[in-house]
Design a protein around this motif. Structure first.
Motif, PDB file in Angstrom:
ATOM      1  N   THR A 265      11.046  14.440 -18.733  1.00 38.43           N
ATOM      2  CA  THR A 265      11.729  15.915 -18.239  1.00 38.43           C
ATOM      3  C   THR A 265      11.119  16.121 -19.961  1.00 38.43           C
ATOM      4  O   THR A 265      11.664  15.579 -20.547  1.00 38.43           O
ATOM      5  N   HIS A 266      11.782  18.162 -19.413  1.00 37.47           N
ATOM      6  CA  HIS A 266      11.969  18.377 -21.151  1.00 37.47           C
ATOM      7  C   HIS A 266      12.874  19.565 -21.342  1.00 37.47           C
ATOM      8  O   HIS A 266      12.754  20.401 -19.890  1.00 37.47           O
ATOM      9  N   GLY A 267      13.444  19.068 -21.752  1.00 38.75           N
ATOM     10  CA  GLY A 267      14.787  20.748 -21.553  1.00 38.75           C
ATOM     11  C   GLY A 267      14.815  21.355 -23.484  1.00 38.75           C
ATOM     12  O   GLY A 267      14.930  20.465 -23.890  1.00 38.75           O
TER      13      GLY A 267
ATOM     14  N   THR B 148       0.675  -1.222  -0.401  1.00 35.34           N
ATOM     15  CA  THR B 148      -0.160  -0.085  -0.020  1.00 35.34           C
ATOM     16  C   THR B 148       0.900   1.205   0.144  1.00 35.34           C
ATOM     17  O   THR B 148       1.898   1.014   0.690  1.00 35.34           O
ATOM     18  N   LEU B 149       0.511   2.229  -1.036  1.00 34.41           N
ATOM     19  CA  LEU B 149       1.920   3.014  -1.054  1.00 34.41           C
ATOM     20  C   LEU B 149       1.203   4.490  -0.102  1.00 34.41           C
ATOM     21  O   LEU B 149       0.407   5.002   0.635  1.00 34.41           O
ATOM     22  N   SER B 150       1.703   4.083   1.088  1.00 36.25           N
ATOM     23  CA  SER B 150       1.770   5.041   2.397  1.00 36.25           C
ATOM     24  C   SER B 150       1.605   6.566   2.164  1.00 36.25           C
ATOM     25  O   SER B 150       1.613   7.292   2.658  1.00 36.25           O
ATOM     26  N   HIS B 151       3.028   6.538   1.405  1.00 41.83           N
ATOM     27  CA  HIS B 151       3.285   7.932   0.567  1.00 41.83           C
ATOM     28  C   HIS B 151       3.478   7.929  -0.924  1.00 41.83           C
ATOM     29  O   HIS B 151       3.859   7.600  -1.328  1.00 41.83           O
ATOM     30  N   LEU B 152       3.503   9.623  -1.183  1.00 40.82           N
ATOM     31  CA  LEU B 152       3.619   9.357  -2.748  1.00 40.82           C
ATOM     32  C   LEU B 152       3.325  11.317  -3.518  1.00 40.82           C
ATOM     33  O   LEU B 152       2.291  11.575  -3.119  1.00 40.82           O
ATOM     34  N   ARG B 153       5.161  11.145  -3.963  1.00 37.10           N
ATOM     35  CA  ARG B 153       4.856  12.711  -4.080  1.00 37.10           C
ATOM     36  C   ARG B 153       6.354  12.887  -4.933  1.00 37.10           C
ATOM     37  O   ARG B 153       6.838  12.341  -5.101  1.00 37.10           O
ATOM     38  N   PHE B 154       5.787  13.390  -6.045  1.00 35.22           N
ATOM     39  CA  PHE B 154       6.164  13.876  -7.351  1.00 35.22           C
ATOM     40  C   PHE B 154       6.886  15.569  -7.415  1.00 35.22           C
ATOM     41  O   PHE B 154       6.220  15.664  -7.171  1.00 35.22           O
ATOM     42  N   ALA B 155       8.024  15.297  -8.074  1.00 36.13           N
ATOM     43  CA  ALA B 155       8.454  16.427  -8.024  1.00 36.13           C
ATOM     44  C   ALA B 155       7.828  17.629  -8.675  1.00 36.13           C
ATOM     45  O   ALA B 155       7.389  17.230  -9.946  1.00 36.13           O
ATOM     46  N   ASP B 156       8.218  18.752  -8.561  1.00 35.24           N
ATOM     47  CA  ASP B 156       7.823  19.624  -9.404  1.00 35.24           C
ATOM     48  C   ASP B 156       8.528  19.913 -10.293  1.00 35.24           C
ATOM     49  O   ASP B 156      10.019  19.906 -10.458  1.00 35.24           O
ATOM     50  N   GLY B 157       7.806  20.580 -11.626  1.00 37.85           N
ATOM     51  CA  GLY B 157       8.253  21.048 -12.505  1.00 37.85           C
ATOM     52  C   GLY B 157       8.610  19.468 -13.891  1.00 37.85           C
ATOM     53  O   GLY B 157       9.107  19.416 -14.921  1.00 37.85           O
ATOM     54  N   CYS B 158       8.320  18.526 -13.179  1.00 39.04           N
ATOM     55  CA  CYS B 158       8.238  17.117 -14.410  1.00 39.04           C
ATOM     56  C   CYS B 158       6.597  16.884 -14.680  1.00 39.04           C
ATOM     57  O   CYS B 158       5.673  17.214 -13.729  1.00 39.04           O
ATOM     58  N   ARG B 159       6.009  16.097 -15.667  1.00 39.78           N
ATOM     59  CA  ARG B 159       4.784  15.068 -15.794  1.00 39.78           C
ATOM     60  C   ARG B 159       5.509  13.745 -15.547  1.00 39.78           C
ATOM     61  O   ARG B 159       6.697  12.980 -15.816  1.00 39.78           O
ATOM     62  N   ALA B 160       4.432  13.384 -14.101  1.00 45.74           N
ATOM     63  CA  ALA B 160       4.396  12.059 -14.383  1.00 45.74           C
ATOM     64  C   ALA B 160       3.026  11.654 -14.277  1.00 45.74           C
ATOM     65  O   ALA B 160       1.332  12.000 -13.927  1.00 45.74           O
ATOM     66  N   ASP B 161       3.023  11.170 -15.265  1.00 44.34           N
ATOM     67  CA  ASP B 161       2.219  10.090 -15.524  1.00 44.34           C
ATOM     68  C   ASP B 161       1.982   9.207 -14.630  1.00 44.34           C
ATOM     69  O   ASP B 161       2.251   7.821 -14.965  1.00 44.34           O
TER      70      ASP B 161
ATOM     71  N   ALA C 279      19.147  16.917 -16.955  1.00 44.38           N
ATOM     72  CA  ALA C 279      19.491  16.855 -15.641  1.00 44.38           C
ATOM     73  C   ALA C 279      18.526  16.979 -14.760  1.00 44.38           C
ATOM     74  O   ALA C 279      18.359  17.098 -13.187  1.00 44.38           O
ATOM     75  N   GLN C 280      17.572  17.903 -15.348  1.00 39.95           N
ATOM     76  CA  GLN C 280      16.031  17.305 -14.872  1.00 39.95           C
ATOM     77  C   GLN C 280      15.358  15.875 -14.523  1.00 39.95           C
ATOM     78  O   GLN C 280      14.699  16.156 -13.186  1.00 39.95           O
ATOM     79  N   LEU C 281      15.575  15.370 -15.524  1.00 38.08           N
ATOM     80  CA  LEU C 281      15.489  13.950 -14.829  1.00 38.08           C
ATOM     81  C   LEU C 281      15.979  13.168 -13.432  1.00 38.08           C
ATOM     82  O   LEU C 281      15.396  12.240 -12.501  1.00 38.08           O
ATOM     83  N   THR C 282      17.369  13.659 -13.502  1.00 36.37           N
ATOM     84  CA  THR C 282      18.507  13.005 -12.566  1.00 36.37           C
ATOM     85  C   THR C 282      17.305  13.829 -11.075  1.00 36.37           C
ATOM     86  O   THR C 282      17.250  13.265 -10.045  1.00 36.37           O
ATOM     87  N   ARG C 283      17.080  14.767 -11.594  1.00 32.57           N
ATOM     88  CA  ARG C 283      16.289  15.773 -10.126  1.00 32.57           C
ATOM     89  C   ARG C 283      15.419  15.663  -9.508  1.00 32.57           C
ATOM     90  O   ARG C 283      14.394  15.631  -8.520  1.00 32.57           O
ATOM     91  N   ALA C 284      14.267  14.954 -10.750  1.00 29.20           N
ATOM     92  CA  ALA C 284      13.515  14.656 -10.448  1.00 29.20           C
ATOM     93  C   ALA C 284      13.246  13.353  -9.950  1.00 29.20           C
ATOM     94  O   ALA C 284      12.223  13.123  -8.577  1.00 29.20           O
ATOM     95  N   LEU C 285      13.953  12.110 -10.424  1.00 27.93           N
ATOM     96  CA  LEU C 285      13.729  11.078  -9.235  1.00 27.93           C
ATOM     97  C   LEU C 285      14.139  10.911  -8.159  1.00 27.93           C
ATOM     98  O   LEU C 285      14.046  10.746  -7.731  1.00 27.93           O
ATOM     99  N   GLU C 286      15.209  11.830  -7.790  1.00 27.98           N
ATOM    100  CA  GLU C 286      15.723  12.435  -6.259  1.00 27.98           C
ATOM    101  C   GLU C 286      14.743  13.198  -5.561  1.00 27.98           C
ATOM    102  O   GLU C 286      14.658  12.552  -4.243  1.00 27.98           O
ATOM    103  N   GLU C 287      13.895  13.776  -6.071  1.00 35.45           N
ATOM    104  CA  GLU C 287      12.730  14.299  -5.560  1.00 35.45           C
ATOM    105  C   GLU C 287      11.269  13.402  -5.589  1.00 35.45           C
ATOM    106  O   GLU C 287      10.543  13.998  -5.302  1.00 35.45           O
TER     107      GLU C 287
END
Length: 639
Positions: A393-395, A358-371, A403-411
């Motif tokens: 991510t798109h740049g 059960t996903l007790s917590h789920l948050r995606f990074a700001d600035g990316c598209r999360a489908d 770089a945006q993908l790396t940060r999005a995964l980290e966040e």
């Protein structure tokens, strides 16, 4: 345009289609199984209809129930999404026979591309380059061996009805051909009910580059290419568009070949023409060959949408409702670069086994598209693909997008189940991938480095202890008059906390002491800012830094000496017991297959851990079991 459509799918693709339909003012009907009664796509749709039990064969593969649901709700058309019935020509025929519109290609187009050998013969006739190989009907082993000799080793044996790497074997020497052929044919027969294979030249440094096409039944355009070379066991992991190193000459050649392929079968809707490319000498227009055509929308379509600005689902709805192609080839162009990473619930250290929870917590990074098709509180079910989300991510350049993908995964933060998030982060940071030096073998060569867990940073461990003590907010519990409040914490290894003052806590772990301070900008450990975030639930503590660190909670009442019985074979995941190969009293050797489990489109074979005699078979074929369930017990070893 349609007034109402039914979506014959679930999860993130159903949610994706609903989003575009809503933008166009089209009402939507969701279908759902018993396992999906509270799913996100059900909540998003305007209407929802139950169609059966949790197993796909009892729900999402029931074409008759889906068509009836469309008729009962007044839907005019059915969007198949991808997977399930999306490439089933008989379903297309049934949809049209019911007076409904299938939002996709014709049944004849799907049939034309359904078998790889027939598709390649058709493409060769249409002037599309195909890999040198044998695609004939003669399945005599000696004939196939002779064909391999003529093609030249190494060769690839592939099931004609294959997919997902099943029924596929690479053979480097003639002496190994017959054994590989028998193995591939057996797997193909089990997976697809068709043992026929084809033989192809094995490309030494292969890249998987595919072209997005779109047709209206008469004409087609291409929306450029995607590179899907970053694969594990023939399953895509990270995709990007455009392909790194692509030249205008090769892009034009591949695009024209893809359009010829689509127009040769009167293609209508979104499709993908997949090519195998020899990247050993860079990208050359004489080094790409047709592999197959996927007659549906692809999972990785968002990267194409990002670089073209086109909503492919909108195009699907417009063309299916009778409109012509929305624009000409000359109107299409590429802007920037995009990546998509597939986030799954899977246990990477255990061999990428699919996971539930059960996903007790789920948050995606700001600035990316999360489908995504799940939310915090939803359960990852053993019945379906364990995808949590696609992170896009798109740049303006490849480097910026990466770089945006790396940060999005980290966040990105996920708790409640194990995931491949750290693995994706390691891929995004890989030097070869960053340089664009990719091929389909990269992950296999680098798998140890990419999956290395690494030591837990001391600061992270100290913060996990604080969370285990219930002190995440920095406030102590209890009172001590003359000295800091000191108490042990249920943790492994043994730890102690001293609450010196609100927001100031010392953590001691095996003689190491760390000063942890809760400041206005978050937690600091030993004078260094961590940026860490916490999530705790009944089962685990997760500390998020540049990756997720998961710590199982320690039960202080559990027996310290408890051990798992080595005689038991346990289910490594929740799923279906597909086969049992042994009976009580049977002697087995270490490595003997005992049973096969199936979950989330994946099979896992349980092997005997040692030589011994089967004492009990604790399950039957067809049983649905939970992770950790006892399947087979061996007799105790003699002292």
């Amino acid at each position: 345009m349609f007034r109402k459509i039914l979506i014959a799918n679930r999860g993130e693709i159903a949610a994706r289609v609903i989003k575009t339909a809503r933008k166009l003012g089209v009402a939507t009907v969701a279908v759902y199984s018993e396992a999906d009664a509270g799913a996100a796509h059900v909540c998003l749709a305007d209407e929802a209809i139950a169609i059966g039990g949790p197993a796909p064969k009892d729900s999402y593969l029931r074409g008759d129930a889906i068509i009836q649901a469309a008729l009962d709700t007044g839907a005019e058309a059915i969007h198949p999404g991808y997977g399930f019935l999306s490439e089933n020509p008989d379903f297309v025929d049934a949809v049209e026979a019911a007076g409904l519109v299938f939002i996709g290609p014709s049944a004849s187009a799907i049939r034309a591309m359904g078998l790889k050998d027939a598709a390649k013969a058709l493409m060769s006739k249409a002037g599309v380059p195909v890999v040198p190989g044998y695609h004939g009907d003669n399945q005599d082993p000696e004939h196939l061996s002779g064909a391999a000799d003529s093609i030249g080793y190494p060769v690839l044996i592939k099931a004609v009805a294959g997919g997902g790497g099943k029924g596929m074997r690479m053979v480097e020497h003639p002496s190994a051909f017959m054994a590989a052929l028998k193995s591939a044919q057996g797997e193909a027969q089990t997976a697809f009910g068709n043992a026929a294979v084809l033989i192809e030249k094995f490309v030494e440094k292969p890249r998987h580059i595919e072209v997005q096409v779109f047709g209206d039944g008469s004409h087609a355009v291409h929306l450029f290419e995607r590179d899907c070379s970053l694969q594990r066991r023939h399953q895509k992991v990270i995709e990007e568009a455009p392909a790194p190193g692509m030249t205008e000459e090769m892009r034009a050649a591949m695009g024209q070949a893809a359009v010829r392929a689509a127009e040769a079968i009167g293609y209508k809707g979104a499709g993908t023409v997949e090519f195998i490319v020899d990247g050993s000498e860079g990208l050359r227009p004489d080094r790409f060959w047709f592999m197959e055509m996927n007659t549906r929308l692809q999972v990785e379509h968002p990267v194409t949408e990002a670089i073209t600005g086109i909503d492919l689902v909108e195009w699907q709805l417009r063309v299916a409702s009778g409109e012509s192609l929305p624009c000409a080839q000359s109107d299409l162009s590429i802007t920037g670069h995009a990546f998509e990473a597939r986030l799954y619930a899977e246990d990477v250290p255990a061999g990428f086994l699919p996971a539930t929870g059960t996903l007790s917590h789920l948050r995606f990074a700001d600035g990316c598209r999360a489908d995504t098709g799940v939310r915090a509180g939803d359960t990852i079910s053993p019945w379906y693909d364990p995808m949590i989300a696609k992170i896009i991510t798109h740049g303006p350049t490849r480097g910026a997008a990466l770089a945006q993908l790396t940060r999005a995964l980290e966040e990105t933060e996920v708790a409640g189940t194990v995931t491949n998030l750290s693995f994706l982060g390691a891929l995004a940071r890989h030097a070869g991938f960053a340089a664009g030096d990719v091929d389909t073998g990269l992950i296999g060569r680098e798998i140890d480095a990419l999956t290395a867990e690494g030591a837990v940073p001391p600061a992270v461990e100290a913060l996990a202890v604080i969370a285990a003590a219930g002190l995440e907010n920095g406030q102590g519990a209890g009172f001590s008059l003359w000295a800091p409040l000191r108490r042990p914490v249920p943790f492994e290894p043994v730890a102690v906390v001293e609450v010196e003052a609100p927001g100031r806590i010392t953590v001691e772990i095996e003689g190491r002491r760390h000063l942890c301070e809760r400041r206005a900008d978050g937690w600091w450990v030993d004078g260094a800012k961590t940026g860490a975030r916490f999530h705790t639930d009944a089962a685990a503590i997760t500390v998020f830094t540049d990756r997720a660190w998961r710590f199982e909670r320690v039960d202080p009442l559990a027996s310290a000496g408890a051990e798992t019985a080595t005689d038991l074979t346990l289910a490594p995941m929740p799923g279906l017991v597909k086969a049992v190969f042994v009976t009580a009293g049977q002697e087995v050797a270490a490595g003997t297959p005992l049973a096969i489990m199936e979950a989330m489109k994946m099979e896992h074979t349980m092997l005997a851990a040692r030589d011994g005699v089967v004492a009990e078979v604790l399950v039957t074929e067809g049983a649905q079991v939970e992770a950790g369930a006892a399947l087979i017990r061996l007799e105790e070893e003699e002292a």
